[in-house]
Enzyme design. Structure first.
Site, mmCIF file in Angstrom:
data_model
loop_
_atom_site.group_PDB
_atom_site.id
_atom_site.type_symbol
_atom_site.label_atom_id
_atom_site.label_comp_id
_atom_site.label_asym_id
_atom_site.label_seq_id
_atom_site.Cartn_x
_atom_site.Cartn_y
_atom_site.Cartn_z
ATOM 1 N N GLU A 96 -13.620 -3.876 -0.517
ATOM 2 C CA GLU A 96 -13.336 -3.624 0.901
ATOM 3 C C GLU A 96 -14.610 -3.934 1.669
ATOM 4 O O GLU A 96 -15.618 -3.245 1.518
ATOM 5 C CB GLU A 96 -12.894 -2.174 1.092
ATOM 6 C CG GLU A 96 -11.477 -1.950 0.575
ATOM 7 C CD GLU A 96 -11.185 -0.512 0.212
ATOM 8 O OE1 GLU A 96 -12.009 0.375 0.510
ATOM 9 O OE2 GLU A 96 -10.124 -0.269 -0.395
ATOM 10 N N ASP A 120 0.859 -1.181 0.000
ATOM 11 C CA ASP A 120 0.000 0.000 0.000
ATOM 12 C C ASP A 120 0.894 1.229 0.000
ATOM 13 O O ASP A 120 1.834 1.331 0.799
ATOM 14 C CB ASP A 120 -0.908 -0.003 1.237
ATOM 15 C CG ASP A 120 -1.970 -1.101 1.152
ATOM 16 O OD1 ASP A 120 -2.376 -1.452 0.026
ATOM 17 O OD2 ASP A 120 -2.377 -1.626 2.209
#
Lengths: 252, 212
Positions: free
Chosen positions: A127, A8
């Protein structure tokens, strides 16, 4: 099954979060990427965590550099909203792109991109946050915003639109190292035929068995324990071999 | 110095391929021009996406005839992934389409309902190569038998002639053609440029074998 290192990124830095919040700077993403390639990662995922907030993906330079000496597939996500954005990311050397926020806002983009680049190049990033037993809400903007979508409905719809793979991140488990949300993985793999990458929560070697054998995951994305060098890729691969999973043979 | 050309027709991750060749000591150029391709010593046809899309793009750049003329000179052509699939006579991805017809056979779906088992499509995995011993025309790469390579595809080749199948990988209980070869035409279903050290080694071997 595949063992994927997830990176990330925010700006020029690799970061690590908990529940996709509270970002901590880890260092140069290319250094980590190179190490994971050498250590036997099967794939890399580069995710620009703030891209959709600023309507742009800033990973081009990072991917171009990675392409120089890393010969495994990369998936790149964050802020991709058009055919043109996708082209730029592929031209930088990405093999697959992943979409979340922009796909939720405009599901048709999944169909356009799958037709142009092939299903195998389009990953739906989901998500998921637990709502109640067997129910999960779809979140966007890196877990910051709730939508009205139900995870199970959404993955079915996205599969019909032509995506070739699902990156399934549990917002509840992400960064906690307390194990995957196995019910979530199982519920999704039960309703789709495309491969599913389990993400969020890997903390110990036993988590692998649960994700793959019970959950039916085709790959696991791992960040925290790799970045903090708590568990090595070699240990994870050896565990997969011990479990008799169909995993890449890797000789250093 | 061998002149290697990667056909650039807007279809495939050619940057990685160019880098992989450089890593094993070969400079290469990206081109869609007749002169470059005809004068090359080794041509690579990459490709990702759908069969029809690739054929249309080749036609758009007027490359179909160029590639056929190049092949007629008996120089080596390596197709990778979709670039391998379009070497075959026919493709049945979203309708029926005519391929380059260098290797007899078709490209069709990975049989999804084999033995009532749920099969994940696309096949995205590192799978082990198994070489077929009686097909001896591809000696260099046999040391790579049993090693893992990166595959990503929903359709697979069904070569008509057994002799053209050099190696396969196993997906569930399906034998998926991984390397095919007919005279100077070679095809890889996997991505050598994404298969780590094994991929670099097979690329090197293949280029060297073409001139052995």
């Amino acid at each position: 099954m595949r063992i994927i290192a997830r990176l990330d990124v925010k700006g020029p830095n690799l970061i690590k979060s908990i529940n996709l919040e509270g970002l901590r700077v880890m260092g140069n993403p290319n250094d980590f990427a190179k190490k994971y390639y050498r250590d036997g990662a099967d794939e890399l995922i580069f995710m620009d965590l703030v891209a959709s907030l600023y309507n742009r993906n800033s990973l081009h330079e990072i991917i171009k550099l990675a392409c120089e000496d890393i010969f495994i597939p990369f998936t790149v996500g964050g802020g991709i909203r058009s055919l043109d954005d996708a082209l730029k990311i592929f031209d930088s050397g990405a093999d697959k792109i992943s979409l979340n926020t922009n796909a939720v806002q405009n599901p048709n983009i999944l169909s356009i991109l799958s037709k142009r680049f092939g299903s195998q190049a389009i990953v739906l990033s989901v998500e998921a946050k637990k709502k109640q037993k067997e129910k999960w809400d779809v979140y966007v903007e890196s877990g910051r915003e709730k939508t009205d979508l139900d995870v199970i409905d959404w993955v079915k719809q996205a599969q019909d639109l032509g995506i070739g793979e699902i990156l399934l991140t549990s917002v509840d488990q992400e960064g906690t190292t307390e194990g995957f949300d196995v019910d979530l993985i199982k519920s999704v793999t039960n309703v789709v035929d495309v491969p599913v990458i389990a993400s969020g929560g890997f903390g110990k070697l036993d988590d692998l068995e649960k994700a793959v054998k019970i959950g039916g995951a085709d790959a696991v994305a791992i960040a925290h324990v790799l970045h903090y060098e708590k568990i090595s890729l070699r240990d994870i691969r050896n565990k997969a071999i011990e479990l008799n999973l169909d995993v890449r043979k890797f000789n250093q | 110095m061998k002149k290697i050309v990667i056909i650039n027709y807007g279809c495939g991750n050619i940057l990685s391929l160019k880098r992989a060749l450089k890593e094993i000591g070969y400079e290469s150029s990206l081109s869609n021009k007749n002169d470059d391709i005809m004068s090359a010593d080794f041509v690579i046809l990459p490709g990702v996406g759908a069969f029809q899309n690739a054929i249309e793009l080749l036609n758009k750049y007027k490359l179909t005839k160029t590639i056929k003329d190049y092949v007629a000179l008996k120089k080596p052509l390596l197709g990778i992934c979709l670039g391998m699939q379009i070497l075959f006579s026919k493709g049945y991805e979203m309708g029926s389409h005519t391929g380059l017809n260098f290797i007899e056979g078709k490209v069709d779906k990975i049989d999804k309902h084999l033995k009532n088992k749920k099969i994940k499509i696309p096949h995205i995995n590192w799978s082990n190569l198994f070489f077929i011993n009686k097909n001896s025309k591809f000696n260099f790469n046999k040391n790579l038998s049993g090693r893992s390579f990166y595959f990503v595809h929903s359709y697979m080749a069904y070569p008509k002639n057994e002799i053209d199948l050099i190696a396969y990988c196993r997906y569930y209980d399906i034998d998926v053609p991984a390397i095919v070869k007919s005279d100077n035409i070679i095809g890889f279903q996997f991505h050598p440029e994404k298969s780590g050290k094994n991929g670099l080694e097979i690329l090197k071997n293949t280029i060297e074998e073409a001139y052995a």
